[in-house]
Scaffold this motif. Structure first.
Motif, PDB file in Angstrom:
ATOM      1  N   ALA A 133     -20.608  -1.385   0.231  1.00 64.03           N
ATOM      2  CA  ALA A 133     -20.479  -2.660   2.273  1.00 64.03           C
ATOM      3  C   ALA A 133     -19.481  -0.976   2.602  1.00 64.03           C
ATOM      4  N   GLU A 134     -18.620  -0.153   1.521  1.00 61.56           N
ATOM      5  CA  GLU A 134     -17.781   0.758   1.521  1.00 61.56           C
ATOM      6  C   GLU A 134     -17.755   2.094   1.429  1.00 61.56           C
ATOM      7  N   SER A 135     -19.124   2.313   0.856  1.00 63.27           N
ATOM      8  CA  SER A 135     -19.515   3.332   1.202  1.00 63.27           C
ATOM      9  C   SER A 135     -20.318   3.880   2.088  1.00 63.27           C
ATOM     10  N   TRP A 136     -20.818   3.063   2.843  1.00 66.58           N
ATOM     11  CA  TRP A 136     -20.573   3.482   4.578  1.00 66.58           C
ATOM     12  C   TRP A 136     -19.410   4.285   5.325  1.00 66.58           C
ATOM     13  N   HIS A 137     -18.539   3.967   4.708  1.00 65.89           N
ATOM     14  CA  HIS A 137     -17.139   4.850   5.064  1.00 65.89           C
ATOM     15  C   HIS A 137     -16.885   6.298   4.691  1.00 65.89           C
ATOM     16  N   ASP A 138     -17.318   6.840   3.844  1.00 61.73           N
ATOM     17  CA  ASP A 138     -17.627   8.182   3.529  1.00 61.73           C
ATOM     18  C   ASP A 138     -18.571   8.230   2.283  1.00 61.73           C
ATOM     19  N   PRO A 139     -19.681   8.256   3.226  1.00 62.94           N
ATOM     20  CA  PRO A 139     -20.879   8.991   1.853  1.00 62.94           C
ATOM     21  C   PRO A 139     -20.682  10.046   1.366  1.00 62.94           C
ATOM     22  N   VAL A 140     -20.393  10.763   1.302  1.00 64.11           N
ATOM     23  CA  VAL A 140     -20.089  12.347   1.479  1.00 64.11           C
ATOM     24  C   VAL A 140     -19.540  11.862  -0.539  1.00 64.11           C
ATOM     25  N   GLN A 141     -18.823  11.132  -0.624  1.00 68.27           N
ATOM     26  CA  GLN A 141     -18.117  10.820  -1.615  1.00 68.27           C
ATOM     27  C   GLN A 141     -18.866  10.220  -2.183  1.00 68.27           C
ATOM     28  N   TRP A 142     -19.044   9.288  -1.974  1.00 65.76           N
ATOM     29  CA  TRP A 142     -20.130   8.561  -2.891  1.00 65.76           C
ATOM     30  C   TRP A 142     -21.288   9.262  -3.874  1.00 65.76           C
ATOM     31  N   GLY A 161     -17.767 -12.235 -15.600  1.00 64.98           N
ATOM     32  CA  GLY A 161     -17.566 -13.543 -16.266  1.00 64.98           C
ATOM     33  C   GLY A 161     -16.555 -13.085 -17.005  1.00 64.98           C
ATOM     34  N   PRO A 162     -15.980 -13.491 -17.737  1.00 66.72           N
ATOM     35  CA  PRO A 162     -13.920 -13.427 -18.117  1.00 66.72           C
ATOM     36  C   PRO A 162     -13.433 -11.764 -18.240  1.00 66.72           C
ATOM     37  N   GLY A 163     -12.224 -11.576 -17.291  1.00 66.40           N
ATOM     38  CA  GLY A 163     -11.790 -10.166 -17.228  1.00 66.40           C
ATOM     39  C   GLY A 163     -12.719  -9.296 -15.785  1.00 66.40           C
ATOM     40  N   GLN A 164     -13.461 -10.315 -15.115  1.00 60.57           N
ATOM     41  CA  GLN A 164     -14.318  -9.462 -13.723  1.00 60.57           C
ATOM     42  C   GLN A 164     -13.042  -8.649 -12.486  1.00 60.57           C
ATOM     43  N   GLN A 165     -13.452  -7.591 -12.190  1.00 66.74           N
ATOM     44  CA  GLN A 165     -12.776  -7.228 -11.474  1.00 66.74           C
ATOM     45  C   GLN A 165     -12.486  -8.983 -10.327  1.00 66.74           C
ATOM     46  N   LEU A 166     -11.299  -8.539  -9.722  1.00 64.10           N
ATOM     47  CA  LEU A 166     -10.739  -9.924  -9.146  1.00 64.10           C
ATOM     48  C   LEU A 166     -11.342 -10.179  -7.871  1.00 64.10           C
ATOM     49  N   PRO A 168      -3.249  -7.378  -6.930  1.00 61.14           N
ATOM     50  CA  PRO A 168      -3.962  -7.367  -5.510  1.00 61.14           C
ATOM     51  C   PRO A 168      -5.731  -8.436  -5.746  1.00 61.14           C
ATOM     52  N   LEU A 169      -5.637  -8.681  -4.777  1.00 55.03           N
ATOM     53  CA  LEU A 169      -7.412  -9.822  -4.625  1.00 55.03           C
ATOM     54  C   LEU A 169      -7.874  -8.687  -3.941  1.00 55.03           C
ATOM     55  N   ASN A 170      -8.014  -8.070  -3.283  1.00 56.21           N
ATOM     56  CA  ASN A 170      -8.937  -7.104  -2.389  1.00 56.21           C
ATOM     57  C   ASN A 170      -9.306  -5.794  -3.260  1.00 56.21           C
ATOM     58  N   TYR A 171     -10.510  -5.233  -2.643  1.00 55.95           N
ATOM     59  CA  TYR A 171     -10.542  -4.140  -3.187  1.00 55.95           C
ATOM     60  C   TYR A 171     -10.150  -2.633  -2.954  1.00 55.95           C
ATOM     61  N   LEU A 172      -9.169  -1.951  -3.749  1.00 58.55           N
ATOM     62  CA  LEU A 172      -8.159  -1.280  -3.046  1.00 58.55           C
ATOM     63  C   LEU A 172      -9.057  -0.405  -3.147  1.00 58.55           C
ATOM     64  N   HIS A 173      -9.774   1.256  -2.173  1.00 60.18           N
ATOM     65  CA  HIS A 173     -10.262   2.168  -2.573  1.00 60.18           C
ATOM     66  C   HIS A 173      -9.400   3.256  -2.897  1.00 60.18           C
ATOM     67  N   LYS A 174     -10.121   3.832  -4.443  1.00 62.54           N
ATOM     68  CA  LYS A 174     -10.199   5.671  -4.229  1.00 62.54           C
ATOM     69  C   LYS A 174     -10.911   6.526  -4.393  1.00 62.54           C
TER      70      LYS A 174
END
Length: 331
Positions: A91-100, A184-189, A324-330
């Motif tokens: 979903a976040e790729s729509w915000h800045d396609p050039v970065q992807w 599985g165990p250790g996945q991004q929250l 943090p439990l939400n995705y933090l965009h870098k």
């Protein structure tokens, strides 16, 4: 074919970190690269490995530190490179396609243009995605045409096509692999499985996008690592291999299973919200080729994997609550 020296790009990613631990257990010397520094040990199985003395980590970004990465590779001379690196999130790729496109296409082409000149490289495992096929109502075989529907998926389809051209023209030893949804165990929250467990254990309300009607298969990270090893040692360059259980579930069913095993009521946990833009309804991959050619099969059932992940969350809940439990965009 066995590999004594392995390089892992995106080594701090969920599946990347599990693969590093698997490669060390198999006796390899491993060098890892990741744009982010190593985080908490609860996300890095290598920190519990008895063989971590054979692992060296370098913080490096393929966008900005290509020469640093190549200098290490030229000295280390891995016979196998496994590439998890890239800009994720659909979903976040729509915000800045050039970065992807910059990260997942241009930076990767620059990398491949250099790697193709190294005679010590025997196999390069491309970690691709079923999203290159777009939403499909029937099961997907490796020969299906690409129909990406998001910038994220477009970027993956583009670099897959570039790598195929490199294989055809330069005999670049790429093997393409695509997987069901990792968990599985250790996945991004912020991913659906750990997020559901955390919210169920802490009394938070889980927003279920689109009512959870999207259909997926889920593959345990240990089964991903096994698939990579089998593809690298037994697969043929230029070939595509799918890795997926034969069990497909809606996201709602996944949440319901977690609720049952944690002991909470589905209706008390969930709030229905509109779906996210560009989300494909179904990815149903056929893994017959991997099963018959590579002898791969899933060793962890979904219920087993969910129980393992619940135990991991419970064991680390105090630390998880501080993260943090939400995705933090870098950028």
């Amino acid at each position: 074919m066995t590999f004594e020296r392995i390089a892992v790009l995106g080594s701090n990613s969920f599946a990347g970190s599990v693969f590093v631990a698997r490669a060390l257990a198999d006796g390899a010397e491993v060098v890892g690269f990741n744009r982010s520094a190593e985080g908490s040990a609860i996300f890095l199985p290598v920190k519990k490995s008895a063989h971590q003395d054979r692992y060296t980590f370098h913080q490096a970004d393929i966008n900005h530190d290509l020469e640093k990465i190549l200098a290490v590779l030229e000295q280390f001379k891995p016979t196998l490179i496994v590439d998890f690196a890239g800009q994720g999130m659909v979903a976040e790729s729509w915000h800045d396609p050039v970065q992807w496109y910059n990260t997942n296409i241009l930076a990767k082409v620059r990398l491949h243009e250099r790697l193709r000149r190294y005679d010590w490289l025997e196999r390069y495992i491309r970690i691709s995605t079923p999203e290159v096929y777009g939403s499909q109502e029937s099961t997907i075989t490796e020969s299906l045409h690409y129909l990406p529907s998001t910038p994220y998926a477009v970027s993956h389809a583009a670099i897959d096509m570039s790598l195929r051209a490199f294989h055809q023209n330069y005999a670049f030893p790429v093997i393409f692999t695509r997987y069901a949804n990792f968990y599985g165990p250790g996945q991004q929250l912020y991913r659906i499985v750990p997020r559901t467990i955390i919210y169920a254990l802490t009394g938070k309300t889980l927003q279920l996008h689109g009512g959870g009607t999207a259909v997926r298969a889920f593959i345990a990270a240990d089964d991903v690592a096994d698939g990579i090893m089998r593809a690298a040692s037994q697969g043929n360059p230029g070939e595509i291999y799918h890795f997926s259980p034969e069990r497909f579930m809606s996201i709602r069913q996944v949440v319901e299973i977690i609720c049952e095993r944690v002991g909470v009521v589905f209706g008390d946990l969930v709030e229905m919200v509109p779906d996210r833009a560009g989300k494909d309804q179904a990815y149903l991959m056929d893994a017959t080729k991997a099963r018959t050619v590579l002898g791969w099969h899933e060793g962890v059932s979904f219920e087993q994997g969910i129980d393992q992940t619940i135990a991991w969350v419970r064991d680390n809940l105090d630390e998880i609550k501080r993260l943090p439990l939400n995705y933090l965009h870098k950028d």
